[in-house]
Design an enzyme around this catalytic site. Structure first.
Site, PDB file in Angstrom:
ATOM      1  N   SER A  97       0.806  -1.205   0.000  1.00  5.37           N
ATOM      2  CA  SER A  97       0.000   0.000   0.000  1.00  5.37           C
ATOM      3  C   SER A  97       0.853   1.276   0.000  1.00  5.37           C
ATOM      4  CB  SER A  97      -0.968  -0.067   1.194  1.00  5.37           C
ATOM      5  OG  SER A  97      -1.842   1.013   1.232  1.00  5.37           O
TER       6      SER A  97
ATOM      7  N   ASP B  61      10.957   5.180  -9.640  1.00  9.73           N
ATOM      8  CA  ASP B  61      10.648   5.753 -10.952  1.00  9.73           C
ATOM      9  C   ASP B  61      11.331   7.091 -11.189  1.00  9.73           C
ATOM     10  OD1 ASP B  61       9.078   3.556 -11.463  1.00  9.73           O
ATOM     11  OD2 ASP B  61       7.225   4.694 -11.797  1.00  9.73           O
TER      12      ASP B  61
ATOM     13  N   LYS C  98      -0.569  -4.165  -3.113  1.00  8.74           N
ATOM     14  CA  LYS C  98      -1.853  -3.655  -2.600  1.00  8.74           C
ATOM     15  C   LYS C  98      -1.970  -2.213  -3.082  1.00  8.74           C
ATOM     16  CE  LYS C  98      -5.457  -2.798   0.140  1.00  8.74           C
ATOM     17  NZ  LYS C  98      -5.968  -1.584  -0.469  1.00  8.74           N
TER      18      LYS C  98
END
Length: 185
Positions: free
Chosen positions: A109, A120, A134
């Site tokens: 999460s 990224d 999740k």
């Protein structure tokens, strides 16, 4: 009260180590600021998100924003194709600090949102195991009779468009932990 940051120390080699157990505490952002003050002389940071089950979205955005200087931290895409981007906020005190993020299959999460954003944007290298995956946004509908229905209304995507819910986050360097042989502490 549950503590979000359970350890903040400087290790040999002038490496700052921060153990973030969850994003659930309302004081998580304050605890992170305090942790950063304990490791502010470090040349590099290890952010330990292993077995961090996640928590509040706002807290994850605040934490990722310590590193991510511009653009999206995470975006949410619903069935109707609407894309809601959550941009970086505040100052970015760690944007120039070499960072390694420790993750495992218990990282879920909000911890995946932070790990994915750092990976990224090339602000951090992920080390460990693929994360849990999740990445769904849920809504709770209460009914007059007291019953409720939890609906998944959207999914989370990293800045480069990886679906956290389907894929989890694959670390840059995969390393399995050997719990049988590893020393505690």
């Amino acid at each position: 009260a549950v503590k979000a940051v359970t350890k903040a120390v400087i290790l040999p080699g002038n490496v700052g180590y921060i153990r973030l157990d969850s994003f659930i505490s309302s004081k998580a952002t304050d605890e992170m600021k305090e942790a950063l003050s304990k490791v502010d002389s470090a040349d590099s940071i290890v952010l330990d998100l292993r077995n961090n089950p996640g928590g509040y979205l706002d807290t994850a955005i605040d934490m990722a924003s310590y590193w991510v200087t511009d653009g999206s931290v995470v975006s949410e895409k619903g069935r109707n194709g609407v894309n809601n981007e959550h941009k970086t906020t505040g100052t970015h005190p760690l944007s120039g600090i070499k960072t390694v993020v420790l993750v495992n299959k218990g990282s879920a999460s909000a911890s995946e949102i932070v790990a994915g954003a750092l990976q990224d944007t090339k602000k951090g290298i992920l080390l460990g195991e693929q994360t849990f995956g999740k990445g769904s946004v849920q809504d709770l509908e209460q009914f007059p009779d007291g019953s409720a229905l939890k609906l998944t209304i959207a999914e989370w995507f990293t800045p480069n468009g990886k679906n956290i819910n389907k894929e989890g986050i694959k670390p840059n360097i995969e390393m399995k932990e050997d719990w049988e042989k590893e020393k505690i502490g």
